[in-house]
Design a protein around this motif. Sequence first.
Motif, PDB file in Angstrom:
ATOM      1  N   LEU A 159       0.376   3.377  -9.491  1.00 12.47           N
ATOM      2  CA  LEU A 159       0.875   2.477  -8.460  1.00 12.47           C
ATOM      3  C   LEU A 159       1.086   3.280  -7.189  1.00 12.47           C
ATOM      4  CD1 LEU A 159       3.606   0.485 -10.431  1.00 12.47           C
ATOM      5  CD2 LEU A 159       1.326  -0.304  -9.798  1.00 12.47           C
ATOM      6  N   ASP A 160       0.842   2.651  -6.044  1.00 18.10           N
ATOM      7  CA  ASP A 160       1.137   3.341  -4.790  1.00 18.10           C
ATOM      8  C   ASP A 160       2.645   3.315  -4.551  1.00 18.10           C
ATOM      9  OD1 ASP A 160       1.747   0.775  -3.847  1.00 18.10           O
ATOM     10  OD2 ASP A 160       0.419   0.909  -2.130  1.00 18.10           O
ATOM     11  N   GLU A 161       3.061   3.850  -3.414  1.00 19.29           N
ATOM     12  CA  GLU A 161       4.496   3.978  -3.131  1.00 19.29           C
ATOM     13  C   GLU A 161       5.199   2.627  -2.979  1.00 19.29           C
ATOM     14  OE1 GLU A 161       1.956   4.133   0.407  1.00 19.29           O
ATOM     15  OE2 GLU A 161       2.068   5.505  -1.267  1.00 19.29           O
ATOM     16  N   THR A 162       4.456   1.545  -2.745  1.00 21.01           N
ATOM     17  CA  THR A 162       5.088   0.222  -2.647  1.00 21.01           C
ATOM     18  C   THR A 162       5.349  -0.376  -4.029  1.00 21.01           C
ATOM     19  OG1 THR A 162       3.034  -1.081  -2.622  1.00 21.01           O
ATOM     20  CG2 THR A 162       3.833  -0.210  -0.495  1.00 21.01           C
ATOM     21  N   GLY A 163       4.649   0.135  -5.031  1.00 18.96           N
ATOM     22  CA  GLY A 163       4.789  -0.396  -6.378  1.00 18.96           C
ATOM     23  C   GLY A 163       4.031  -1.697  -6.588  1.00 18.96           C
ATOM     24  N   THR A 164       3.214  -2.093  -5.615  1.00 23.92           N
ATOM     25  CA  THR A 164       2.493  -3.366  -5.725  1.00 23.92           C
ATOM     26  C   THR A 164       0.980  -3.200  -5.739  1.00 23.92           C
ATOM     27  OG1 THR A 164       2.461  -3.693  -3.322  1.00 23.92           O
ATOM     28  CG2 THR A 164       4.338  -4.627  -4.541  1.00 23.92           C
ATOM     29  N   ARG A 165       0.498  -2.029  -5.396  1.00 21.19           N
ATOM     30  CA  ARG A 165      -0.955  -1.801  -5.341  1.00 21.19           C
ATOM     31  C   ARG A 165      -1.370  -0.869  -6.470  1.00 21.19           C
ATOM     32  NH1 ARG A 165      -3.629  -2.327  -0.193  1.00 21.19           N
ATOM     33  NH2 ARG A 165      -4.600  -0.332  -0.588  1.00 21.19           N
TER      34      ARG A 165
END
Length: 131
Positions: A84-90
Amino acid sequence: MTHHFDRVKNYLIDLDYNITYENAEEEVFVVEYPDAGIYNLVIAVADPILIMEQFLFELKEGKPEVFRKLLEKNRDIVHGAFALDETGTRVVFRDTLQLENIDLNEIEGSVNSLELLLSEYSDELIEFSKN
């Protein structure tokens, strides 16, 4: 700009990957390999490692069963893994390689791993992106 950046660029050219973006100051490439369905693969020279990252899909909501299936699939991936990227959504495919001894075969192996993942697991990735 380091000698690693130039070496990686030469490998990308030798592999016939299309470099769509290049920033020598930030030591970043964006490449495409349409024959493998790979677009906007970000490759960053971050001494002492090379980071390869491919955006796969956006999570509409964090469903535990999706996370579980992605983690289970990580066991089958030859190089790299879902992350997951730093946003936790991608959800991205991410691989890191040591720059000190990097060679053409290692870069090709990582991209081939992504290609295999996309070809074998595309239906599931599409389903995950819909949820």
